[in-house]
Design a protein around this motif. Structure first.
Motif, PDB file in Angstrom:
ATOM      1  N   THR A   1      -4.360  13.873   2.171  1.00 15.18           N
ATOM      2  CA  THR A   1      -5.454  12.827   2.559  1.00 15.18           C
ATOM      3  C   THR A   1      -7.020  12.929   2.960  1.00 15.18           C
ATOM      4  OG1 THR A   1      -4.545  11.046   3.421  1.00 15.18           O
ATOM      5  CG2 THR A   1      -3.631  11.436   1.485  1.00 15.18           C
TER       6      THR A   1
ATOM      7  N   LEU B   1       2.994   6.469   2.222  1.00 15.58           N
ATOM      8  CA  LEU B   1       2.233   7.280   1.111  1.00 15.58           C
ATOM      9  C   LEU B   1       3.021   8.819   1.087  1.00 15.58           C
ATOM     10  CD1 LEU B   1      -1.762   7.269   1.920  1.00 15.58           C
ATOM     11  CD2 LEU B   1      -0.559   6.514   0.470  1.00 15.58           C
TER      12      LEU B   1
ATOM     13  N   THR C   1      -9.526   8.480  -2.498  1.00 15.01           N
ATOM     14  CA  THR C   1      -9.017   9.107  -1.769  1.00 15.01           C
ATOM     15  C   THR C   1      -8.893  10.244  -2.107  1.00 15.01           C
ATOM     16  OG1 THR C   1      -8.592   7.407  -0.790  1.00 15.01           O
ATOM     17  CG2 THR C   1      -7.093   9.182   0.303  1.00 15.01           C
TER      18      THR C   1
ATOM     19  N   ILE D   1       0.256   3.233  -6.248  1.00 14.11           N
ATOM     20  CA  ILE D   1      -0.562   1.702  -5.311  1.00 14.11           C
ATOM     21  C   ILE D   1       0.899   1.333  -5.691  1.00 14.11           C
ATOM     22  CG2 ILE D   1      -1.274   1.444  -3.846  1.00 14.11           C
ATOM     23  CD1 ILE D   1      -1.077   3.924  -2.992  1.00 14.11           C
TER      24      ILE D   1
ATOM     25  N   ASP E   1       0.915  -1.435  -0.113  1.00 15.63           N
ATOM     26  CA  ASP E   1      -0.397  -0.051   0.123  1.00 15.63           C
ATOM     27  C   ASP E   1       0.882   1.678   0.173  1.00 15.63           C
ATOM     28  OD1 ASP E   1      -2.487  -1.394   0.109  1.00 15.63           O
ATOM     29  OD2 ASP E   1      -1.693  -1.802   2.262  1.00 15.63           O
TER      30      ASP E   1
ATOM     31  N   THR F   1      -6.872   4.648  -2.361  1.00  9.60           N
ATOM     32  CA  THR F   1      -6.158   4.151  -1.091  1.00  9.60           C
ATOM     33  C   THR F   1      -6.877   2.495  -0.808  1.00  9.60           C
ATOM     34  OG1 THR F   1      -6.524   5.362   0.929  1.00  9.60           O
ATOM     35  CG2 THR F   1      -4.990   6.381  -0.436  1.00  9.60           C
TER      36      THR F   1
ATOM     37  N   LEU G   1       2.774   4.376  -1.745  1.00  8.42           N
ATOM     38  CA  LEU G   1       2.637   4.720  -3.036  1.00  8.42           C
ATOM     39  C   LEU G   1       4.140   5.721  -3.191  1.00  8.42           C
ATOM     40  CD1 LEU G   1       0.905   6.731  -5.405  1.00  8.42           C
ATOM     41  CD2 LEU G   1       1.216   9.019  -3.172  1.00  8.42           C
TER      42      LEU G   1
END
Length: 515
Positions: A412, A429, A394, A506, A161, A379, A163
């Protein structure tokens, strides 16, 4: 009625075949039964282990009896310790079940540990050796028939997960020596408008920015286009021409040939499209007013806390009750020195602040800014009950300028009317450290298939996560289209354009299960 000799003969043959078939099945019944005795009916991992994974026992494992493979198609999270796991299994009627674990002894020599599962089912197993390091033999009740299995506990090699960002090396922006750019997306085509140092304007467009293939043309019809004001419309594009407070509204159907819009009012700035209506700001003497094209009613005075320029790109949004809105973040207020820290939304009638931060109604402390990037992406949140990652739309805010410095922060939210979260350095992220702060960059989300060859030639991954020992790659690049975030240009604190293209994704979206 008497049956003929031929009929009696056929009946005799049929009875003989019927009896023979039944006898054949009876004779083979013990073989079928023995093979059934080697079947693994269920497999899961016990929660009674030191693991970072919640509800480990709910993770689904595939049991492929034909190939003799037991595996979890959806890999466990990055960093999961799989060196001491307890496996729970059910069988039909085996006489013996032995698990063989390949590893190393203290001297580094190969060794194999054998576990008698029927006697010690709670023994922990080290699955960290990778595929083939843990095998199992199930012997049927007859003591002879057996089946071998490979047990594979898969773990993500990287943070699924996270980025990840890549910089485009070699080509940079599609036109050399650009001093300004604005990139937008229309009908799945990316349009990159640029201005060079001599005042010339160009359009480069492609459906696959990650692979290049730019089609280039010189803009015509207007010699003074404010590149940063370009807005996509249902029929083409709008922009402003001139540098005064009352700029001319111009339009183009193809992005190449531009002309003034007849009968339109002049604008001070453009915000974006609400359905078929262009929204912007006009300056009437010293007063700023909301305006539109075509004009809807009389222009209304802009409140003191509403920005008049420096808006982020506007994006479309549909509220939970079905109302269409356009939203943007930040901007410069009418006093010329103050910046907004709100997200503003328009529902066709009114402008409202969707996160009334100044009033303390919710949201993270977004700092005031202009020229931010604003976009919708995805996300993922793990649902331990369903053993499934739920995709969440998101909204992201990146960078901008606070009037003194350019920013490289990221916020976010999954609810534009709710709380914003500031992404801290080191999180999944967070932005790469070598992505400089910037303002007035363009951002589009474009779906592309992954071409491994062109990816290796054109794109350089930055801050690739370190692969710990014992982890292994259990996913492949998907052949399905992947939504990439593309970031074009942007300026530094001195207003100098970055001749760069970045793209982010992602990592989970690039994966495909390996059977």
């Amino acid at each position: 009625m008497k049956m003929s000799k031929i009929g009696l003969s056929l009946l005799s043959v049929f009875l003989i075949l019927f009896i023979s078939c039944n006898n054949s099945e009876d004779e083979n019944e013990p073989l079928y039964s023995s093979m059934s005795d080697t079947k693994v009916k269920s497999f899961y991992l016990s929660d009674d282990t030191a693991s970072i994974v919640d509800n480990l026992s709910s993770r689904f494992f595939t049991i492929d009896l034909a190939s003799g493979n037991i595996y979890n198609a959806d890999s466990l999270p990055y960093g999961t310790n799989i060196s001491r796991l307890v496996a729970k299994m059910e069988f039909v009627s085996p006489s013996k079940v032995e698990i063989y674990v390949k590893g190393k002894d203290d001297s580094g020599n190969d060794k194999t540990t054998t576990i008698n599962y029927l006697e010690t089912p709670s023994d922990s197993i080290d699955f960290s050796g990778g595929r083939g390091s843990v095998t199992m033999t199930v012997v049927a009740a007859d003591g002879t028939t057996k089946q071998d299995y490979v047990i594979d506990v898969r773990v993500h090699q990287v943070k699924a997960d996270s980025l990840i960002w890549e910089s485009l090396s070699g080509s940079e922006l599609p036109v050399a020596n650009a001093v300004a750019q604005k990139t937008v997306m229309k009908e799945n085509i990316v349009y990159c408008f640029t201005q060079d140092g001599s005042g010339g304007y160009a359009l480069s467009k492609t459906a696959t920015p990650g692979h290049g293939n730019w089609q280039k043309a010189t803009l015509a019809g207007i010699t003074d286009i404010n590149i940063n004001t370009i807005v996509v419309s249902p029929d083409g594009f709008y922009a402003l021409s001139g540098i005064s407070d009352s700029k001319t509204l111009i339009s183009s159907s193809d992005g190449i040939t531009w002309a003034p819009v007849s009968g339109s009012a002049t604008f001070y700035s453009l915000i974006g499209m609400y359905e078929n209506t262009l929204l912007g700001i006009v300056k009437d003497g010293g007063t700023y007013k909301h305006a539109s094209y075509p004009q809807q009613g009389e222009p209304t005075i802009v409140p003191a806390d509403f920005p008049v320029s420096g808006f982020s790109n506007a994006i479309s949004y549909k509220s939970d009750w079905g109302t269409s809105q356009i939203v943007f973040v930040g901007g410069r207020l009418s006093d010329g020195n103050t910046f907004s820290n709100s997200v503003w939304g328009f529902d066709g009638e009114n402008w409202v602040s969707l996160n009334n931060i100044n009033g303390g109604a919710g949201g993270a402390p977004l700092t005031p800014r202009e020229g931010a990037m604003f976009f919708a992406y995805y996300t993922y949140k793990y649902n331990s009950v369903l053993d499934y990652y739920i995709e969440l739309q998101t909204y992201f805010i990146i960078g901008g300028s606070d009037g003194t410095n350019v920013l490289n922060d990221l916020y976010t939210t999954t609810d534009l009317g709710g709380f914003w979260t500031k992404v801290e350095a080191g999180s999944s992220l967070s932005l790469p450290h070598n992505l400089s702060g910037r303002a007035f960059a363009s951002v589009v989300v474009c779906e592309e298939t992954i071409d491994a060859r062109s990816g290796r030639l054109l794109w350089k991954t930055v801050e690739n996560p370190v692969i710990p020992r014992g982890m292994r790659y259990t996913r492949a690049l998907t052949t399905e289209p992947v939504p990439f975030i593309y970031m074009f240009g942007g300026v530094n604190k001195d207003g100098v354009l970055y001749d760069e293209i970045w793209r982010g994704v992602i990592r989970r979206l690039t994966f495909e299960p390996i059977p």
